[in-house]
Enzyme design. Structure first.
Site, PDB file in Angstrom:
ATOM      1  N   HIS A  45     -10.284  -4.845   2.720  1.00 27.52           N
ATOM      2  CA  HIS A  45      -9.678  -5.255   1.674  1.00 27.52           C
ATOM      3  C   HIS A  45      -9.351  -6.800   1.668  1.00 27.52           C
ATOM      4  O   HIS A  45      -9.773  -7.321   0.732  1.00 27.52           O
ATOM      5  CB  HIS A  45      -8.381  -4.637   1.001  1.00 27.52           C
ATOM      6  CG  HIS A  45      -8.835  -3.135   0.700  1.00 27.52           C
ATOM      7  ND1 HIS A  45      -9.101  -2.091   1.146  1.00 27.52           N
ATOM      8  CD2 HIS A  45      -8.514  -2.813  -0.809  1.00 27.52           C
ATOM      9  CE1 HIS A  45      -9.471  -1.032   0.481  1.00 27.52           C
ATOM     10  NE2 HIS A  45      -9.243  -1.507  -0.818  1.00 27.52           N
ATOM     11  N   LYS A 112      -2.941   7.700   0.107  1.00 31.05           N
ATOM     12  CA  LYS A 112      -1.590   8.411  -0.095  1.00 31.05           C
ATOM     13  C   LYS A 112      -0.684   7.600  -0.279  1.00 31.05           C
ATOM     14  O   LYS A 112      -0.534   6.292  -0.017  1.00 31.05           O
ATOM     15  CB  LYS A 112      -1.588   9.208   1.391  1.00 31.05           C
ATOM     16  CG  LYS A 112      -0.992   8.331   2.598  1.00 31.05           C
ATOM     17  CD  LYS A 112      -0.283   9.248   3.509  1.00 31.05           C
ATOM     18  CE  LYS A 112      -0.062   8.324   4.701  1.00 31.05           C
ATOM     19  NZ  LYS A 112       0.962   8.794   5.683  1.00 31.05           N
TER      20      LYS A 112
END
Lengths: 205, 297
Positions: A45, A112
């Site tokens: 990322h 999550k």
């Protein structure tokens, strides 16, 4: 007729992933994905956010699904096998996610723990959803991976951080941020926060 | 220790590591099963609980890690007084290296300054070994693998805490624990189990809160006041509606375990450790030949 077929209570999200398909989903929906997932976590990322991108011939990020996951990979003969592949906590990617959703037209992000306001807005604006996999369920999720079709950045990022191309079948997730500005995380947190105030006032001084 | 004893003890330690990583203890699984039964069918809470139960079965069958984050490796050991403790420590480390090679543990120990992974789970502070000699001739070896997700949501309060509205009494303690549950939602993989220590200093408080996880889910605190607090907090937390994975639902906590240590007059800490549903804890009595005699959970 609903756009996505429902089997055993779960909407079947099957490749090709399109904006129309993901916009038909709402928070709380159970979904099973069939098609390709690309793993990507902290290092990837940051790298993508810095303006880098993998060559299209190796990894096609456009309209893809990114999975926040650092799998345990074993090489069996010439093939890679994922022996444990549960989600990692997504909120660490919050500074980067919105921009990456916009740039590559991601159709879904799997992880999550949920994500924040910026990601929620990007999901709404660009037609993406956040899908929550069950944390800790490394074996169930690994079993739904039918093949590992390649890896990008293994040297550069190391195994847990590399981009793994995973082919999955009926990979189970729950929509917790939809493409209409709803976040199950924000809803539950607000509701439980109100409930907590009640419980605490009952405890008294 | 002679070489036969060393070899057997090493193998027993590796087996304890394998079983802990791959198999959920019965008491934890029973609690999860009860939670699954009360969630509404068709709800995402039920869906999560079904996946959790399937995962437990597959991990056991395949003898593979329940969760890919095999966590901090924490040993709690009693050993015969005459044992050479350095030798024992070396054996434990060797067993951890073997378990990592066999894939029971992920390469999970990172140098905090350089960011380099040691690759074998050995390094300063890794594994964690709490050990005490005892007068018996055999060993008691307990092990906990505590993942990073749930470790990150642990919390320590210093009372009075005006944000939570918690004074220096048991009501204040209760409020802090519930505040910790609210803040942990979604991040620590629920349904969770809480270990709490009232008092102590910042270090001993957290250590004692974690040791509460060595208790079985269904046991009863010998202190009646704390037993009542444990039951009350669990019930209140389950009213919050956070549910499995924070999806909303009835099962937020499986249990709360509380202990207390004395404190100095100026300090009043409440230390809360959170354990995820993938509650990996096991233990064994190992005889003087180094063989596993009995599993403890």
């Amino acid at each position: 007729m609903a756009l996505l077929e429902k089997i055993d209570g779960a909407y079947q999200l099957i490749e090709p992933f399109t904006e129309e398909k993901v916009r038909s989903l709402r928070v709380g929906d159970m979904v099973e994905i069939t098609g390709e997932l690309l793993t990507g976590r902290d290092a990837v990322h940051k790298w993508l956010d810095s303006g880098n991108e993998p060559p299209e011939s190796e990894v096609r990020l456009k309209n893809s699904i990114i999975y926040h996951c650092g799998p345990v990979m074993m090489k069996k003969g010439k093939k890679w096998v994922a022996t444990a592949a549960g989600p990692t906590t997504s909120i660490r990617e919050e500074p980067y996610q919105a921009k990456i959703i916009e740039k590559f037209g991601l159709k879904a992000v799997i992880g999550k723990g949920g994500m924040g306001e910026k990601t929620k807005i990007a999901c709404k604006n660009f037609g993406c959803v956040y899908l929550h996999a069950v944390g800790g369920a490394a074996q169930v999720l690994a079993e739904r991976i039918t093949s590992v079709d390649g890896v990008f950045g293994l040297e550069q990022f190391g195994s847990p951080e590399a981009i793994w191309k995973l082919k999955v079948e009926r990979f189970p997730v729950v929509v917790t941020i939809d493409a209409h500005g709803n976040s199950l995380h924000q809803e539950i947190e607000a509701e439980s926060g109100e409930k907590l105030k009640e419980v605490i006032s009952k405890i008294g001084k | 220790m002679n070489s036969t004893l060393k070899k057997k003890l090493h193998d027993s330690l590796v087996e304890i590591l394998r079983k802990t990583s791959a198999e959920l203890p019965d008491d934890v699984f029973e609690a999860i099963e009860s939670g699954r039964k009360i969630e509404e069918s068709g709800s995402s809470a039920k869906y999560a609980m079904d996946i959790i139960c399937d995962n437990v079965g597959i991990a056991k069958r395949k003898s593979q890690p329940l969760c890919q984050d095999t966590g901090t490796v924490l040993f709690y050991i009693h050993f015969p007084q005459k044992t050479d403790f350095d030798e024992l420590q070396n054996l434990i480390k060797k067993a951890v290296v073997t378990a990592t090679k066999k894939g029971y543990l992920r390469q999970n120990s990172v140098d905090s300054i350089t960011g380099k992974n040691s690759g074998n789970n050995i390094g300063p502070g890794a594994p964690v070994i709490h050990a005490e000699p005892w007068k018996k001739e055999d060993f008691e070896i307990k092990l906990m693998l505590k993942g990073g997700g749930c470790e990150n949501v642990g919390a320590q309060y210093s009372l009075p805490d005006s944000r939570v509205g918690a004074g220096r009494d048991l009501k204040g303690v209760e409020k802090c624990i519930l505040d910790a549950v609210q803040n942990a939602q979604g991040k620590g993989c629920g349904p969770g189990i809480l270990g709490v220590c009232i008092g102590g200093d910042r270090g001993t408080g957290y250590a004692a809160s974690k040791e509460q996880f060595l208790r079985k889910i269904g046991d009863r605190n010998r202190d009646a006041t704390l037993a009542a607090l444990e039951a009350r907090v669990t019930e209140e937390a389950n009213q919050l509606g956070i549910g499995p994975m924070g999806f909303g639902g009835k099962t937020t906590l499986l249990a709360t375990k509380v202990t207390a240590l004395n404190r100095v007059p100026a300090s009043f800490f409440v230390s809360v450790s959170y354990m995820c549903w993938a509650f990996r804890r096991q233990g064994a009595r190992v005889n003087k030949k180094g063989e596993i005699q009995k599993w403890l959970y």
